[in-house]
Design a protein around this motif. Structure first.
Motif, short mmCIF file in Angstrom:
data_model
loop_
_atom_site.label_atom_id
_atom_site.label_comp_id
_atom_site.label_asym_id
_atom_site.label_seq_id
_atom_site.Cartn_x
_atom_site.Cartn_y
_atom_site.Cartn_z
N ILE A 17 0.77 -1.17 -0.05
CA ILE A 17 0.00 -0.05 -0.08
C ILE A 17 0.85 1.21 -0.07
CG2 ILE A 17 -1.79 1.26 1.20
CD1 ILE A 17 -2.66 -1.31 2.61
N ILE A 18 0.69 2.14 -0.96
CA ILE A 18 1.81 3.48 -1.24
C ILE A 18 0.54 4.60 -0.87
CG2 ILE A 18 2.87 4.80 -2.67
CD1 ILE A 18 3.79 2.21 -4.20
N ASP A 19 1.01 5.27 0.05
CA ASP A 19 0.37 6.59 0.25
C ASP A 19 1.16 7.75 -0.28
OD1 ASP A 19 -1.92 7.70 1.24
OD2 ASP A 19 -1.00 8.67 2.96
N ALA A 20 0.70 8.47 -1.30
CA ALA A 20 1.68 9.37 -1.86
C ALA A 20 1.39 10.96 -1.06
CB ALA A 20 1.36 9.78 -3.49
N LYS A 21 2.69 11.41 -0.68
CA LYS A 21 2.51 12.57 -0.02
C LYS A 21 3.43 13.81 -0.57
CE LYS A 21 0.30 10.72 3.50
NZ LYS A 21 -1.24 11.13 3.94
N TYR A 22 2.65 14.92 -0.95
CA TYR A 22 3.42 16.13 -1.56
C TYR A 22 3.24 17.14 -0.72
CZ TYR A 22 4.98 19.00 -5.30
OH TYR A 22 5.57 20.19 -6.07
N TYR A 23 4.13 17.62 0.24
CA TYR A 23 4.26 18.50 1.27
C TYR A 23 5.31 19.49 0.79
CZ TYR A 23 1.14 15.57 3.92
OH TYR A 23 0.06 14.82 4.43
N THR A 24 5.05 20.70 1.17
CA THR A 24 6.22 21.51 1.45
C THR A 24 7.42 21.17 2.31
OG1 THR A 24 4.79 23.40 0.69
CG2 THR A 24 6.85 24.09 1.86
N HIS A 25 6.98 20.62 3.54
CA HIS A 25 7.95 20.13 4.50
C HIS A 25 7.44 18.62 4.73
CE1 HIS A 25 9.26 24.23 5.33
NE2 HIS A 25 7.67 24.48 5.53
#
Length: 485
Positions: free
Chosen positions: A246-254
């Motif tokens: 299971i992959i959870d993609a995270k696009y955050y500034t930090h």
């Protein structure tokens, strides 16, 4: 900062319609910012659509009329006292260009026309295209129901709506005064949606041997599931046989947080992944391999880069970082490496060789000629013959080729020159460089690689010639294509 060309590649994977119909030429163009890319895609998409005419759809209208049309709204008729004017309030469907999708397209084009960061030639094209939407009503882009317009849309319409959403989210930002101001880059929210969709569609396209889906995980509760429990929706679930990741993609500034001088992971992300993995594991039969989870962050400019793996109650949880600022071949290599790590049985047959592709694409110096300037050239002090000093990457590739020959005797690569001859090729530079690898099988391509490495033993600099001409990279790329078939 993500190169604009990589943003196009991400969109091309997210929407396959961008790989044909003339969109592919956009990959070779240089864009100053992401909004300009959105403008270029929108220009081409609308121009293609207008060749078939402005899209029309049925929309429901209700108005007081002297003649009956559609069905009568009795309640509205009585409330408006329309009978006193000898009218009826009728509700009917009208086939019109003034549909929600066209309203969004028109509003997006109008927004991009006013954006000074978009090149003038695209703004001019958008302004011209807007004339075809004269009968379409204006729309406030802050109050768009995106679900309503994407529910029954075809693949091309979904792509256009997604690009419009990226452009609107990137171009508008609420100001402190409650108004709006224009920006020239896509915001984190817009890129997060693209990042999630790109990863899912990449695995669907490049690893068809895996099942890649965005799944809902049922809660493992005793008795009836409380309706207030939130839906557990994964970004990407990869399956091969009994193995699950299971992959959870995270696009955050930090991507990480700093507490008392120490870098730590976002606790909410870990709690979320732990919940996903444990509930998915509970639904599996006894003896099945443990479900693995991964938090895949987009790399930021921070000094701390998440890269760790640990076990929580027998379930592997990995934290990885995907560098979207590198050349796209590097992005591809990182995503492929995840498959090799968690699905070793799905590893490509030629991966021990094709793994060198990302570094070869960035290799500047293919080898340097070394001349003997220290000796006199006499009988007592002879001069050594010139030779090529190769970088470590090239020598490692040569070792990997020889290792493949030894490990896979069934290919019979010891007779590489005979294999080349069987495919109409000769073991010489011009013939090998001119080979059309798109029609060759794996054995013939391997024979080309072995022939190039062996040629170095008989002629110094022969391998350097193949590297500089791009042949080695082209042959390895063909092996990678064969691995995907």
């Amino acid at each position: 900062m993500i190169p604009i060309r990589n943003v196009y590649y991400m969109l091309a994977y997210a929407f396959r319609s961008l790989r044909s119909g003339g969109f592919e030429r956009l990959a070779s163009e240089d864009f100053d910012n992401s909004l300009e890319l959105c403008a270029a895609i929108l220009c081409h998409a609308v121009e293609l659509r207008l060749k078939q005419g402005v899209k029309r759809d049925y929309r429901t209208r209700r108005e007081a009329m002297s003649a009956l049309r559609g069905k009568v709204d009795v309640t509205a008729t009585v409330a408006s006292q329309a009978p006193l004017r000898r009218q009826l309030v009728c509700e009917y469907d009208e086939y019109s260009a003034d549909c929600p999708e066209n309203r969004i397209i028109k509003a997006t084009m109008s927004l991009l026309v006013r954006c000074s960061s978009v090149d003038a030639r695209y703004r001019k094209r958008l302004r011209s295209l807007s004339m075809y939407f004269a009968e379409v009503a204006d729309l406030d882009v802050r109050h768009i129901n995106w679900r309503m317009v994407s529910g029954r849309a075809d693949s091309t319409s979904r792509m256009i709506m997604f690009v419009c959403r990226l452009a609107i989210d990137g171009a508008l930002q609420a100001s402190s005064e409650g108004g709006q101001r224009l920006r020239s880059v896509l915001d984190d929210q817009a890129m997060h949606r693209l990042y999630e969709k790109f990863i899912l569609e990449y695995y669907r396209a490049e690893h068809p041997n895996l099942s890649a889906r965005a799944e809902q995980i049922p809660w493992c509760v005793d008795g009836e599931v409380p309706p207030a429990l939130p839906v557990m929706q994964t970004d990407v679930t990869l399956r091969a046989g009994e193995r699950v990741l299971i992959i959870d993609a995270k696009y955050y500034t930090h991507s990480m947080q700093r507490n008392y001088g120490a870098w730590t992971y976002h606790s909410g992300n870990l709690y979320q992944m732990f919940s996903y993995v444990k509930n998915a594991q509970a639904a599996r039969p006894a003896g099945a391999p443990p479900v693995a989870g991964m938090l895949l962050y987009a790399k930021t400019d921070e000094e701390a880069v998440p890269d760790e793996e640990f076990s929580l109650s027998s379930n592997t949880i990995a934290v990885r970082t995907l560098d979207l600022a590198q050349p796209f071949e590097g992005i591809r290599a990182q995503l492929d490496a995840i498959v090799s790590e968690f699905f070793p049985c799905e590893r490509g047959e030629f991966e021990s060789l094709t793994r060198f592709l990302p570094e070869l694409a960035q290799l500047g110096d293919c080898g340097t000629w070394v001349f003997d300037h220290e000796h006199a050239g006499t009988i007592d002090d002879p001069i050594a013959m010139p030779y090529v000093e190769y970088p470590r990457l090239v020598t490692d590739l040569g070792d990997a080729i020889y290792a493949f020959v030894g490990d896979r005797p069934e290919y019979g690569l010891a007779r590489y020159s005979d294999i080349l001859e069987e495919h109409g090729l000769a073991w010489e530079t011009e013939s090998m460089q001119g080979a059309d690898v798109s029609v060759l099988d794996g054995c013939a391509v391997l024979a080309l690689l072995v022939g190039a490495v062996r040629a170095e033993h008989f002629c110094d600099g022969a391998l350097r010639t193949f590297l500089q001409s791009g042949c080695i990279e082209r042959w390895l790329q063909r092996l990678k294509e064969l691995d995907r078939i």
